[in-house]
Motif scaffolding. Structure first.
Motif, PDB file in Angstrom:
ATOM      1  N   ASN A   1      10.912  -8.454  -3.058  1.00  0.00           N
ATOM      2  CA  ASN A   1       9.664  -7.686  -3.060  1.00  0.00           C
ATOM      3  C   ASN A   1       8.644  -8.277  -4.024  1.00  0.00           C
ATOM      4  O   ASN A   1       7.434  -8.142  -3.812  1.00  0.00           O
TER       5      ASN A   1
ATOM      6  N   PHE B   1       4.219  -3.411   1.573  1.00  0.00           N
ATOM      7  CA  PHE B   1       5.366  -4.213   2.000  1.00  0.00           C
ATOM      8  C   PHE B   1       6.664  -3.716   1.395  1.00  0.00           C
ATOM      9  O   PHE B   1       7.673  -3.628   2.077  1.00  0.00           O
ATOM     10  N   SER B   2       6.678  -3.400   0.127  1.00  0.00           N
ATOM     11  CA  SER B   2       7.928  -3.017  -0.539  1.00  0.00           C
ATOM     12  C   SER B   2       8.514  -1.741   0.054  1.00  0.00           C
ATOM     13  O   SER B   2       9.709  -1.484  -0.094  1.00  0.00           O
TER      14      SER B   2
ATOM     15  N   ASN C   1       6.978 -10.608  -1.966  1.00  0.00           N
ATOM     16  CA  ASN C   1       6.566 -10.089  -0.657  1.00  0.00           C
ATOM     17  C   ASN C   1       7.143 -10.927   0.483  1.00  0.00           C
ATOM     18  O   ASN C   1       6.442 -11.259   1.444  1.00  0.00           O
TER      19      ASN C   1
END
Length: 125
Positions: free
Chosen positions: A72, A28-29, A75
């Motif tokens: 982040n 995700f990041s 998330n």
């Protein structure tokens, strides 16, 4: 990446809402995350996107009113929507793409691999 959009609702014109897009997945990041919306009877359209480095792109129709941000550590990507108008009424979807997208690609639906289920935003006049 699996995405879960939330935060939609009914608001009067001029009001505010904050949408959230919670993601699962280790990448995700590094993802570009975007919001799209689809009004009844219309095509899905780009709203805003945020890259992994924090740079953002927004549609002209929402500039100055909507702000996209990411956390982040959680998330999660947020879409803060202010000064809402009846024409903002739509189902809002979040989407994610691996890696950094150039500006010409960030607004395209086909650039995104993963989509959330959508959250309804209704703005009354």
């Amino acid at each position: 990446v699996q995405l879960q959009a939330s935060g939609g609702g009914l608001v009067q014109a001029g009001g505010s809402l904050r949408l959230s897009c919670a993601a699962s997945g280790r990448t995700f990041s590094r993802s570009t995350v975007a919001w799209f919306r689809q009004a009844a009877g219309k095509e899905r359209e780009f709203v805003a996107a945020i890259r992994s480095d924090g740079t953002t792109v927004s549609a002209d129709s929402v500039k100055g009113r909507f702000t996209i941000a990411r956390d982040n550590a959680k998330n999660t990507v947020y879409l803060q929507m202010n000064t809402l108008k009846p024409e903002d009424t739509a189902v809002f979807y979040c989407a994610a793409a691996g890696g950094r997208l150039i500006t010409s690609s960030v607004t395209r639906l086909s650039s995104y691999d993963d989509w959330g289920q959508g959250t309804q935003v209704t703005v009354s006049s």
